[in-house]
Design a protein around this motif. Structure first.
Motif, PDB file in Angstrom:
ATOM      1  N   PHE A 152     -17.469  13.486   1.124  1.00  0.00           N
ATOM      2  CA  PHE A 152     -18.524  12.560   0.697  1.00  0.00           C
ATOM      3  C   PHE A 152     -19.664  12.556   1.716  1.00  0.00           C
ATOM      4  O   PHE A 152     -20.827  12.697   1.351  1.00  0.00           O
ATOM      5  CB  PHE A 152     -17.978  11.139   0.525  1.00  0.00           C
ATOM      6  CG  PHE A 152     -19.075  10.106   0.497  1.00  0.00           C
ATOM      7  CD1 PHE A 152     -19.884   9.966  -0.618  1.00  0.00           C
ATOM      8  CD2 PHE A 152     -19.323   9.301   1.591  1.00  0.00           C
ATOM      9  CE1 PHE A 152     -20.915   9.029  -0.643  1.00  0.00           C
ATOM     10  CE2 PHE A 152     -20.349   8.360   1.582  1.00  0.00           C
ATOM     11  CZ  PHE A 152     -21.143   8.226   0.464  1.00  0.00           C
ATOM     12  N   PHE A 153     -19.333  12.404   2.994  1.00  0.00           N
ATOM     13  CA  PHE A 153     -20.391  12.360   4.002  1.00  0.00           C
ATOM     14  C   PHE A 153     -21.041  13.723   4.198  1.00  0.00           C
ATOM     15  O   PHE A 153     -22.246  13.800   4.476  1.00  0.00           O
ATOM     16  CB  PHE A 153     -19.865  11.773   5.311  1.00  0.00           C
ATOM     17  CG  PHE A 153     -19.704  10.285   5.231  1.00  0.00           C
ATOM     18  CD1 PHE A 153     -20.817   9.452   5.327  1.00  0.00           C
ATOM     19  CD2 PHE A 153     -18.473   9.709   5.000  1.00  0.00           C
ATOM     20  CE1 PHE A 153     -20.690   8.077   5.221  1.00  0.00           C
ATOM     21  CE2 PHE A 153     -18.332   8.332   4.888  1.00  0.00           C
ATOM     22  CZ  PHE A 153     -19.446   7.513   4.996  1.00  0.00           C
ATOM     23  N   LEU A 210     -27.440  16.498   0.795  1.00  0.00           N
ATOM     24  CA  LEU A 210     -28.523  16.010  -0.058  1.00  0.00           C
ATOM     25  C   LEU A 210     -29.761  15.676   0.761  1.00  0.00           C
ATOM     26  O   LEU A 210     -30.881  16.045   0.397  1.00  0.00           O
ATOM     27  CB  LEU A 210     -28.066  14.772  -0.837  1.00  0.00           C
ATOM     28  CG  LEU A 210     -27.031  15.003  -1.927  1.00  0.00           C
ATOM     29  CD1 LEU A 210     -26.499  13.676  -2.454  1.00  0.00           C
ATOM     30  CD2 LEU A 210     -27.608  15.842  -3.052  1.00  0.00           C
ATOM     31  N   ILE A 211     -29.561  14.996   1.879  1.00  0.00           N
ATOM     32  CA  ILE A 211     -30.688  14.598   2.732  1.00  0.00           C
ATOM     33  C   ILE A 211     -31.367  15.823   3.339  1.00  0.00           C
ATOM     34  O   ILE A 211     -32.594  15.973   3.263  1.00  0.00           O
ATOM     35  CB  ILE A 211     -30.210  13.622   3.830  1.00  0.00           C
ATOM     36  CG1 ILE A 211     -29.766  12.294   3.203  1.00  0.00           C
ATOM     37  CG2 ILE A 211     -31.296  13.412   4.884  1.00  0.00           C
ATOM     38  CD1 ILE A 211     -28.966  11.401   4.141  1.00  0.00           C
ATOM     39  N   ALA A 217     -26.051  10.697  -4.900  1.00  0.00           N
ATOM     40  CA  ALA A 217     -25.396  10.071  -3.744  1.00  0.00           C
ATOM     41  C   ALA A 217     -24.603   8.840  -4.183  1.00  0.00           C
ATOM     42  O   ALA A 217     -23.467   8.633  -3.743  1.00  0.00           O
ATOM     43  CB  ALA A 217     -26.435   9.693  -2.694  1.00  0.00           C
ATOM     44  N   LEU A 218     -25.178   8.045  -5.071  1.00  0.00           N
ATOM     45  CA  LEU A 218     -24.490   6.864  -5.584  1.00  0.00           C
ATOM     46  C   LEU A 218     -23.225   7.268  -6.334  1.00  0.00           C
ATOM     47  O   LEU A 218     -22.167   6.646  -6.177  1.00  0.00           O
ATOM     48  CB  LEU A 218     -25.423   6.053  -6.486  1.00  0.00           C
ATOM     49  CG  LEU A 218     -24.823   4.794  -7.107  1.00  0.00           C
ATOM     50  CD1 LEU A 218     -24.446   3.789  -6.017  1.00  0.00           C
ATOM     51  CD2 LEU A 218     -25.812   4.172  -8.082  1.00  0.00           C
ATOM     52  N   GLY A 219     -23.318   8.301  -7.142  1.00  0.00           N
ATOM     53  CA  GLY A 219     -22.156   8.781  -7.886  1.00  0.00           C
ATOM     54  C   GLY A 219     -21.029   9.225  -6.971  1.00  0.00           C
ATOM     55  O   GLY A 219     -19.855   8.895  -7.201  1.00  0.00           O
ATOM     56  N   VAL A 220     -21.364   9.956  -5.929  1.00  0.00           N
ATOM     57  CA  VAL A 220     -20.343  10.395  -4.976  1.00  0.00           C
ATOM     58  C   VAL A 220     -19.752   9.177  -4.271  1.00  0.00           C
ATOM     59  O   VAL A 220     -18.537   9.071  -4.097  1.00  0.00           O
ATOM     60  CB  VAL A 220     -20.931  11.412  -3.970  1.00  0.00           C
ATOM     61  CG1 VAL A 220     -19.927  11.757  -2.894  1.00  0.00           C
ATOM     62  CG2 VAL A 220     -21.374  12.673  -4.691  1.00  0.00           C
ATOM     63  N   GLN A 268     -15.647   7.458  -4.294  1.00  0.00           N
ATOM     64  CA  GLN A 268     -14.861   7.288  -3.063  1.00  0.00           C
ATOM     65  C   GLN A 268     -14.543   5.837  -2.735  1.00  0.00           C
ATOM     66  O   GLN A 268     -13.848   5.568  -1.766  1.00  0.00           O
ATOM     67  CB  GLN A 268     -15.588   7.940  -1.892  1.00  0.00           C
ATOM     68  CG  GLN A 268     -15.688   9.429  -2.011  1.00  0.00           C
ATOM     69  CD  GLN A 268     -14.329  10.072  -2.200  1.00  0.00           C
ATOM     70  OE1 GLN A 268     -13.409   9.841  -1.430  1.00  0.00           O
ATOM     71  NE2 GLN A 268     -14.188  10.860  -3.246  1.00  0.00           N
ATOM     72  N   ARG A 269     -15.013   4.893  -3.532  1.00  0.00           N
ATOM     73  CA  ARG A 269     -14.799   3.462  -3.245  1.00  0.00           C
ATOM     74  C   ARG A 269     -13.358   3.031  -3.362  1.00  0.00           C
ATOM     75  O   ARG A 269     -12.928   2.110  -2.706  1.00  0.00           O
ATOM     76  CB  ARG A 269     -15.644   2.607  -4.176  1.00  0.00           C
ATOM     77  CG  ARG A 269     -17.080   2.620  -3.716  1.00  0.00           C
ATOM     78  CD  ARG A 269     -17.795   1.402  -4.063  1.00  0.00           C
ATOM     79  NE  ARG A 269     -17.054   0.223  -3.619  1.00  0.00           N
ATOM     80  CZ  ARG A 269     -17.416  -1.001  -3.860  1.00  0.00           C
ATOM     81  NH1 ARG A 269     -18.484  -1.222  -4.553  1.00  0.00           N
ATOM     82  NH2 ARG A 269     -16.727  -2.016  -3.438  1.00  0.00           N
ATOM     83  N   ALA A 270     -12.611   3.657  -4.227  1.00  0.00           N
ATOM     84  CA  ALA A 270     -11.241   3.189  -4.512  1.00  0.00           C
ATOM     85  C   ALA A 270     -10.327   3.286  -3.315  1.00  0.00           C
ATOM     86  O   ALA A 270     -10.267   4.123  -2.550  1.00  0.00           O
ATOM     87  CB  ALA A 270     -10.658   3.988  -5.668  1.00  0.00           C
TER      88      ALA A 270
END
Length: 149
Positions: free
Chosen positions: A102-103, A109-110, A140-143, A147-149
């Motif tokens: 994720f990171f 992306l950046i 980025a929001l989708g990724v 990963q929030r779970a």
């Protein structure tokens, strides 16, 4: 995406992207098994060197003539890939492959947006429009959501 071959380029890069978390998981597991992320990274690069040398030789072994004259900063890509592989090999077993990648994706992306916007390192210029920035933010929001779970 416009032009001949663009869909093939997209497919190859999609497959490359699929390989990144697999690489992370495999090398992280090897690092744990060897009790050394550095040793696992050395093994990975030895296998990579053998693989890429084989492809280079099979396809005609050309392209080294300009290496001596090439600007030395162009060689930093090797250092960056080593940093990535060492980092993910050490961090993924502790942080999780998903979190690590994720990171990595967020950083990609950046930096990709900046490289394209300014045409850095000879890249084709693709200005960061509001639409493009929104798309990157949505990605980025989708990724992040996954990963929030």
């Amino acid at each position: 995406m416009k032009g001949p071959g663009m869909s093939h380029f997209a497919l190859v890069m999609l497959l490359s992207g699929v390989g990144i978390p697999i690489l992370a998981a495999l090398n992280a597991a090897l690092g744990v098994r060897l009790a050394s992320p550095v040793a696992a990274t050395v093994v990975l690069f030895c296998v990579a060197l053998l693989s890429v040398t084989t492809v280079w030789l099979v396809t005609g072994a050309r392209g080294m003539a300009g290496l001596v004259e090439a600007p030395k900063h162009l060689l930093l890509g090797g250092t960056l890939v080593a940093f990535y592989v060492l980092s993910v090999t050490f961090i993924a077993p502790r942080f999780g492959v998903g979190n690590a990648v994720f990171f990595v994706l967020l950083g990609q992306l950046i930096s990709a947006a900046a490289i394209d916007h300014f045409g850095l390192f000879g890249a084709r210029i693709s200005p960061l429009s509001l639409t493009r920035a929104t798309g990157i933010a949505v990605m980025a929001l989708g990724v992040w959501i996954t990963q929030r779970a």
